[in-house]
Scaffold this active site. Structure first.
Site, PDB file in Angstrom:
ATOM      1  N   SER A  15      44.560  52.627  -3.968  1.00 29.17           N
ATOM      2  CA  SER A  15      45.101  53.958  -3.664  1.00 29.17           C
ATOM      3  C   SER A  15      46.513  54.169  -4.195  1.00 29.17           C
ATOM      4  O   SER A  15      46.913  55.308  -4.467  1.00 29.17           O
ATOM      5  CB  SER A  15      45.093  54.198  -2.152  1.00 29.17           C
ATOM      6  N   ASP A 185      53.274  53.925   6.685  1.00 26.09           N
ATOM      7  CA  ASP A 185      52.376  52.859   7.144  1.00 26.09           C
ATOM      8  C   ASP A 185      52.665  51.510   6.481  1.00 26.09           C
ATOM      9  O   ASP A 185      51.833  50.607   6.531  1.00 26.09           O
ATOM     10  CB  ASP A 185      50.919  53.250   6.890  1.00 26.09           C
ATOM     11  N   HIS A 188      51.473  52.914   1.826  1.00 27.45           N
ATOM     12  CA  HIS A 188      51.344  54.068   0.935  1.00 27.45           C
ATOM     13  C   HIS A 188      52.700  54.748   0.754  1.00 27.45           C
ATOM     14  O   HIS A 188      53.172  55.421   1.672  1.00 27.45           O
ATOM     15  CB  HIS A 188      50.319  55.063   1.491  1.00 27.45           C
TER      16      HIS A 188
END
Length: 207
Positions: A15, A185, A188
């Site tokens: 991601s 978090d 990210h």
């Protein structure tokens, strides 16, 4: 700058690399890939480069191995950048331990994929460390992640790859900031966090 006129740079990962490139922010995403491309273009406007983002959110090395032929080898890049391993570690701590990838499997899989890429395409490699934006090196996920970072550094030396010390870059920033300044978090990044990653690439590649 390491990149030469007419070369193709392909970046693959999870991601952090994806960052919306398959959705509203196609085709480069809104993260470090887009920033790296933009600043490289701005600083070297006469160097014609092709950029491809092949990040997919949630990927571990297992997922990446399954799409390696189509996403990494078939495009035959001149430069192949790989940032993978965050989810391999994270799954052991987020309630899905069955999806975590042990260190030995990670090492063997990544080495095999990199060897295939070099042998079948002749590309140069860029290897970026997985990371966690956590200053306490004794915290369990950070301690586990650091072992994966050591593997990537070793593979970078083994394959004569350009090494991007992503964890070290965040550690330096955390001397005077908090984890939440870069990511909600610890994984990210916000735009500033992606800028740190992009700057690390630019420094290593002498852009």
């Amino acid at each position: 700058m390491y990149f030469k006129d007419g070369q193709h740079i392909l970046l693959i990962g999870d991601s952090i690399t994806d960052c919306g490139r398959r959705e509203d922010d196609a085709p480069y995403g809104r993260g470090y890939v887009s920033l790296l491309r933009a600043f490289t273009t701005a600083r070297h406007p006469g160097t014609r480069l092709t950029w491809t983002n092949r990040g997919i959110s949630g990927n571990t090395t297992r997922h990446m191995a399954g799409r390696w032929e189509a996403d990494a080898l078939a495009p035959r890049p001149d430069w192949l950048s790989v940032m993978i391993g965050i989810n391999d570690v994270w799954r052991a701590f987020d309630g899905h331990p069955e999806n975590a990838v042990p260190l030995d499997e990670y090492t063997d899989t990544l080495r095999t994929l990199l060897r295939r890429a070099v042998e079948e395409t002749g590309c140069r490699l860029i290897l970026a460390d997985p990371y966690i934006i956590e200053p306490d090196r004794d915290e369990p996920q950070r301690a586990a992640s650091d072992k994966f970072v050591t593997v990537v550094a070793g593979l970078a030396e083994e394959f004569d790859a350009v090494h991007i010390p992503t964890q070290q870059v965040f550690d330096s920033a955390l001397v005077s900031t908090a984890s939440q300044d870069w990511a909600d978090d610890r994984v990210h990044p916000n735009l500033a966090g992606h800028a740190l990653i992009a700057e690390a690439f630019m420094k290593a590649l002498e852009i």
